[in-house]
Design a protein around this motif. Structure first.
Motif, PDB file in Angstrom:
ATOM      1  N   ILE A 222      -9.518  -7.885 -47.950  1.00 18.51           N
ATOM      2  CA  ILE A 222      -8.633  -7.441 -46.809  1.00 18.51           C
ATOM      3  C   ILE A 222      -8.015  -8.206 -45.987  1.00 18.51           C
ATOM      4  N   VAL A 223      -8.960  -8.798 -45.223  1.00 19.95           N
ATOM      5  CA  VAL A 223      -8.909  -9.566 -43.719  1.00 19.95           C
ATOM      6  C   VAL A 223      -8.558 -10.787 -44.191  1.00 19.95           C
ATOM      7  N   ARG A 224      -9.048 -11.437 -45.583  1.00 18.69           N
ATOM      8  CA  ARG A 224      -8.402 -12.938 -45.905  1.00 18.69           C
ATOM      9  C   ARG A 224      -7.053 -13.042 -46.484  1.00 18.69           C
ATOM     10  N   TYR A 225      -6.130 -11.630 -47.056  1.00 18.53           N
ATOM     11  CA  TYR A 225      -4.858 -12.355 -47.369  1.00 18.53           C
ATOM     12  C   TYR A 225      -4.420 -10.456 -46.663  1.00 18.53           C
ATOM     13  N   GLU A 226      -4.543 -10.469 -45.441  1.00 16.60           N
ATOM     14  CA  GLU A 226      -4.016  -9.823 -44.077  1.00 16.60           C
ATOM     15  C   GLU A 226      -3.576  -8.909 -44.180  1.00 16.60           C
ATOM     16  N   GLY A 227      -4.395  -7.823 -44.931  1.00 21.01           N
ATOM     17  CA  GLY A 227      -3.763  -6.237 -45.683  1.00 21.01           C
ATOM     18  C   GLY A 227      -4.363  -5.502 -44.377  1.00 21.01           C
ATOM     19  N   GLU A 228      -4.035  -4.257 -44.317  1.00 25.24           N
ATOM     20  CA  GLU A 228      -4.264  -3.230 -43.862  1.00 25.24           C
ATOM     21  C   GLU A 228      -5.038  -2.060 -44.028  1.00 25.24           C
TER      22      GLU A 228
END
Length: 364
Positions: A222-228
């Motif tokens: 999630i962090v790696r692909y800029e999700g929230e």
């Protein structure tokens, strides 16, 4: 170019520097006001460092550096060290560690400030005398109290940020969603397969422990692909992106695939620990939402709009199509898939509450 994870860590560290600088300035000016009055009396001036421009600049830089160091240690090193401790215990343990660290900082920074103020060598005996006088003075006690307060506030901020989410906390501080706004967002609804059966097999407590690890294993993707992370709902996790972030580099699709891969890598561990390896299915869609703060007794930033209901219903059709992901036609058209991903058309399906059928795709 910085990775999304590095950007996120930097954005989490910077507030520590700001907190320490603001509280440090309050303390510096308070002490200067007290010293101005005290110097009219019989205060021992050997331990006094007056607030010259050079000293103020050095003190400000030192305070920011210390704040950023505390933030870096907290985010990179200590963030998960006490994750299984209670809120107050975590603060107490971290407070003890940082107290020792900051005492060392004082022993280094005070002689430098004394040398700058007196315009003498750092190794001049006068500097050592000032340091010894300072360590046994009321001013030192005042400095310790100030640092302890700054440390407590920054650790409290860290724990609150961790619990409600850094992005959400920043949005509350900036008032971004104090007035509702319309924005376009990408949503991914993920749901664990056969969760009811797993829960019955494991029992409530062990199933909860599995859920904690299950969600944790998704975090890196999630962090790696800029999700929230928008919400955790039982065994379901709702992930959201601002439209540009979700579309860029097919981030929403890459996030799903990375989550799937990370969970697969841990399958043996889950089987050994819980006797079952969880899998999940996901629905992805894009659309307009209204975003704003809501609530009287407990405030939240929420999204409202048809896109959320539609995404949930798309995800609910995964079993019908015997696939682990379904993507709406609207999102497929917006994504720069190119040759990297092949979207397989599955035909059109009616969704509950929707008059028109929707074309659905899956990413093999």
């Amino acid at each position: 170019m910085l990775s999304p994870k590095t950007k996120r860590n930097i954005s989490r560290i910077i507030p520590f520097g700001v907190i320490w600088l603001v509280l440090g300035w309050v303390n510096l000016f308070s002490q200067e006001a007290v010293l101005a009055v005290a110097l009219e009396g019989n205060l021992n001036q050997s331990l006094v460092i007056r607030m010259t421009p050079e000293v103020f600049l050095f003190a400000s830089i030192a305070i920011i550096v210390v704040g950023l160091l505390v933030g870096a240690i907290e985010v990179v090193c200590l963030g998960n060290l006490f994750s299984k401790k209670s809120f107050l215990r975590k603060i107490a343990y971290k407070f003890g560690f940082y107290a020792m660290f900051l005492l060392l900082v004082i022993l280094i920074s005070y002689p430098i400030a004394a040398a700058l103020e007196s315009q003498i060598s750092l190794f001049d005996p006068i500097v050592l005398d000032k340091l010894l006088d300072f360590l046994f003075s009321l001013e030192f006690a005042s400095t310790i109290v100030s640092i302890a307060f700054s440390l407590f506030i920054s650790l409290f901020y860290s724990e609150i940020s961790e619990n409600i989410g850094h992005g959400v906390l920043m949005n509350f501080f900036t008032g971004k969603y104090h007035r509702p706004i319309e924005e376009k967002r990408v949503f991914l609804f993920s749901d664990m397969k056969s969760s009811t059966t797993i829960a019955e097999q494991l029992g409530h407590i062990e199933y909860f422990e599995l859920l904690k690890q299950y969600y944790s294993d998704f975090s890196d993707a999630i962090v790696r692909y800029e999700g929230e992370v928008y919400q955790y709902i039982g065994d379901e996790i709702v992930i959201s992106w601002k439209y540009e972030d979700g579309i860029k580099n097919n981030n929403c699709i890459r996030c799903f695939l990375a989550m799937k891969e990370d969970l697969k890598k841990r399958a043996d561990w889950y089987t050994k620990t819980f006797g079952v390896a969880p899998t999940f299915k996901a629905g992805l869609h894009v659309g307009e939402v209204t975003t704003g703060e809501i609530g009287a007794l407990k405030k939240e930033i929420i999204f409202t709009g048809d896109v959320l209901n539609t995404t949930a219903r798309i995800q609910g059709l995964c079993n019908q199509y015997n696939v682990d992901n379904l993507v709406s036609e609207d999102l497929i058209k917006a994504l720069p898939l190119g040759n990297k991903f092949q979207a397989m058309a599955l035909g059109s399906s009616g969704l509950k509450g929707k008059e028109d059928k929707m074309k659905l795709y899956t990413i093999p």
